[in-house]
Design a protein around this motif. Structure first.
Motif, short mmCIF file in Angstrom:
data_model
loop_
_atom_site.label_atom_id
_atom_site.label_comp_id
_atom_site.label_asym_id
_atom_site.label_seq_id
_atom_site.Cartn_x
_atom_site.Cartn_y
_atom_site.Cartn_z
N UNK A 311 0.87 -1.23 0.02
CA UNK A 311 -0.07 -0.07 0.05
C UNK A 311 1.04 1.20 -0.19
N UNK A 312 0.56 2.02 -1.03
CA UNK A 312 1.28 3.48 -0.98
C UNK A 312 0.92 4.37 0.33
N UNK A 313 1.63 5.01 0.80
CA UNK A 313 1.21 6.07 1.88
C UNK A 313 2.34 7.03 2.01
N UNK A 314 1.76 8.46 2.48
CA UNK A 314 2.67 9.29 2.71
C UNK A 314 3.59 9.37 3.60
N UNK A 315 4.87 9.93 3.27
CA UNK A 315 5.71 9.73 4.59
C UNK A 315 5.48 11.04 5.32
N UNK A 316 5.47 10.93 6.68
CA UNK A 316 5.10 11.87 7.59
C UNK A 316 6.66 12.51 7.92
N UNK A 317 7.69 11.98 7.54
CA UNK A 317 8.92 12.50 7.90
C UNK A 317 9.99 11.97 6.93
N UNK A 318 11.21 12.43 6.85
CA UNK A 318 12.26 12.02 5.92
C UNK A 318 12.74 10.52 6.40
N UNK A 319 12.61 10.30 7.82
CA UNK A 319 13.04 8.95 8.21
C UNK A 319 12.05 8.15 8.68
N UNK A 321 9.06 5.24 8.71
CA UNK A 321 9.13 3.76 8.31
C UNK A 321 7.56 3.28 8.31
N UNK A 322 7.59 2.02 7.80
CA UNK A 322 6.15 1.44 7.87
C UNK A 322 5.75 0.65 9.47
N UNK A 323 4.62 0.82 9.69
CA UNK A 323 3.86 0.41 10.53
C UNK A 323 2.79 -0.49 10.25
N UNK A 324 2.77 -1.85 9.72
CA UNK A 324 1.65 -2.54 8.95
C UNK A 324 1.38 -1.73 7.70
N UNK A 325 0.41 -1.11 7.48
CA UNK A 325 -0.01 -0.44 6.24
C UNK A 325 -0.11 1.10 6.64
N UNK A 326 0.55 1.34 7.43
CA UNK A 326 0.57 2.91 7.72
C UNK A 326 2.38 3.23 7.83
N UNK A 327 2.56 4.56 7.84
CA UNK A 327 3.99 5.24 8.02
C UNK A 327 3.92 5.99 9.42
N UNK A 328 5.25 5.87 10.03
CA UNK A 328 5.16 6.69 11.17
C UNK A 328 6.73 7.38 11.09
N UNK A 329 6.81 8.44 11.84
CA UNK A 329 8.12 9.13 12.38
C UNK A 329 8.84 8.47 13.44
N UNK A 330 9.86 7.75 13.09
CA UNK A 330 10.73 7.03 13.87
C UNK A 330 11.15 8.00 15.17
N UNK A 331 11.49 9.12 15.08
CA UNK A 331 11.87 10.23 15.84
C UNK A 331 10.94 10.41 17.04
N UNK A 332 9.64 10.30 16.60
CA UNK A 332 8.61 11.02 17.53
C UNK A 332 7.67 9.87 17.84
N UNK A 333 7.66 8.76 17.23
CA UNK A 333 6.66 7.63 17.32
C UNK A 333 7.06 6.30 17.40
N UNK A 334 6.31 5.28 17.78
CA UNK A 334 6.85 4.08 17.86
C UNK A 334 5.75 3.13 17.47
N UNK A 335 6.30 1.88 16.75
CA UNK A 335 5.23 1.00 16.01
C UNK A 335 5.12 -0.30 17.07
N UNK A 336 4.00 -0.36 17.95
CA UNK A 336 3.71 -1.47 18.95
C UNK A 336 2.85 -2.50 18.55
N UNK A 337 2.92 -3.53 19.19
CA UNK A 337 1.98 -4.39 18.79
C UNK A 337 2.23 -5.90 18.12
N UNK A 338 1.38 -6.82 18.26
CA UNK A 338 1.71 -8.12 17.40
C UNK A 338 1.63 -7.82 15.80
N UNK A 339 2.01 -8.53 15.19
CA UNK A 339 2.02 -8.50 13.72
C UNK A 339 0.58 -8.32 13.27
N UNK A 340 -0.54 -8.89 13.65
CA UNK A 340 -1.49 -8.78 13.24
C UNK A 340 -2.52 -7.56 13.68
#
Length: 353
Positions: A311-319, A321-340
């Motif tokens: 799935x194509x998603x907009x980058x919230x920041x230059x760095x 990364x993907x969190x399932x089907x969404x993108x997040x800013x690794x400096x300000x956010x975290x991707x947590x939880x099981x794979x599903x």
């Protein structure tokens, strides 16, 4: 026949008035003087829209102004809406783009209103959602039933879910598919768990239905997938376009991929990012392979987009990364939880992992 001096005077006066009026209009364009308060000028009983003339002449009344189609507007005081299918545009005055959203070509205050099936409705609650053409309070109500025949029910409890146009208690009951009809049965029923599942607040039959963005839709084929809130046959169709404006296209061949809301042939063409817009170009074009790539069946701009689970998603920041089907800013956010069931959380500090 030659005209006398007395006969020429009215004509000369008319020309002089026209020149003076036209010169005044040009001067206002050049200086950018209070165009917002003098949007229209009448010249010899001919009304001219200054804002349209300004955009036509490729300059704007002042700093911060933009063009909406061929009409100039101030985003602090008005909102521009565009139809993604027809490319028609319209300006809604008196509503800043900072607090507005578009419902078709009409803007609305998204703090107090919402758009349901191209109709603007007052929000019955802060977390209101759409149920076909109506709005409902998700804390106190439920939207149940098939896509073409939904109804709003008063929620019996937080444990209740939809079963067709009715509701059942997850703790004591199950929603079962029986003879192509959803029926509420005791939790001990032998039918439970065979073919039914829950989509948002609604139970559905996994053999012939899909859950697309918390909406139950019929499968057009056994290998059907979701395209926003719709389902499509991946062998014969393609789901193209940005996340907020997807469309289903008939696939021209197995070599075709998405380029925006269109498709291109991988063997002879490429999808290039040109002036922040994806354009189909011959494969010999110098832009091919520079900034665009393919995500599943869709081309995307690698400079400001990511491919997350096809799935194509907009980058919230230059760095980002993907969190399932969404993108997040690794400096300000975290991707947590099981794979599903991943979730994006705001990072409390750099020491949190």
């Amino acid at each position: 026949m030659a005209q006398t001096g007395s006969q020429m005077l009215p004509l000369l006066a008319l020309v002089l008035v026209w020149l003076i009026c036209d010169f005044t209009t040009v001067c206002e364009f050049a200086t950018g003087a209070t165009v917002a308060s003098k949007d229209r000028k009448t010249c010899l009983k001919i009304e001219n829209d200054i804002r349209e003339a300004v955009c036509n002449e490729n300059h704007l009344p002042g700093a911060g102004w933009s063009c909406c189609g061929m009409q100039a507007f101030n985003p602090e005081e008005a909102t521009c809406c565009k139809d993604g299918y027809t490319n028609d545009t319209a300006v809604t005055e008196g509503l800043s783009e900072k607090v507005s959203a578009c419902c078709g070509l009409k803007a609305y205050d998204q703090l107090n209103f919402m758009c349901c099936n191209s109709t603007i409705l007052a929000k019955p609650a802060p977390n209101a959602k759409c149920c076909d053409n109506d709005a409902y309070d998700e804390d106190k109500q439920m939207c149940c039933g098939p896509l073409e025949n939904k109804t709003i029910l008063t929620r019996n409890s937080s444990d209740h879910r939809c079963c067709g146009r009715d509701q059942f208690d997850l703790k004591t009951e199950r929603c079962c598919d029986m003879n192509d009809s959803l029926k509420i049965q005791p939790i001990t029923s032998s039918c439970c768990g065979k073919e039914s599942a829950v989509c948002g607040t609604e139970a559905y039959n996994t053999s012939n239905e899909l859950c697309c963005q918390s909406t139950v839709v019929s499968k057009p084929a056994s290998n059907a997938k979701c395209c926003a809130e719709n389902a499509y046959d991946e062998d014969k169709q393609m789901c193209c376009g940005p996340m907020e404006n997807k469309t289903i296209l008939t696939r021209n061949s197995s070599d075709h991929r998405c380029c925006g809301r269109d498709q291109f042939d991988l063997k002879t063409e490429c999808c290039c990012d040109m002036n922040d817009s994806l354009k189909i170009q011959p494969i010999t074009s110098s832009c091919c392979g520079k900034e665009s790539a393919v995500c599943g069946t869709e081309a995307y701009n690698t400079s400001n987009e990511l491919c997350c689970q096809s799935t194509v998603v907009s980058k919230p920041a230059s760095n980002a990364k993907c969190c399932a089907e969404n993108a997040y800013d690794e400096d300000k956010q975290m991707c947590c939880g099981p794979m599903e069931n991943k979730a994006i959380l705001t990072r409390n500090s750099s020491d949190h992992d």
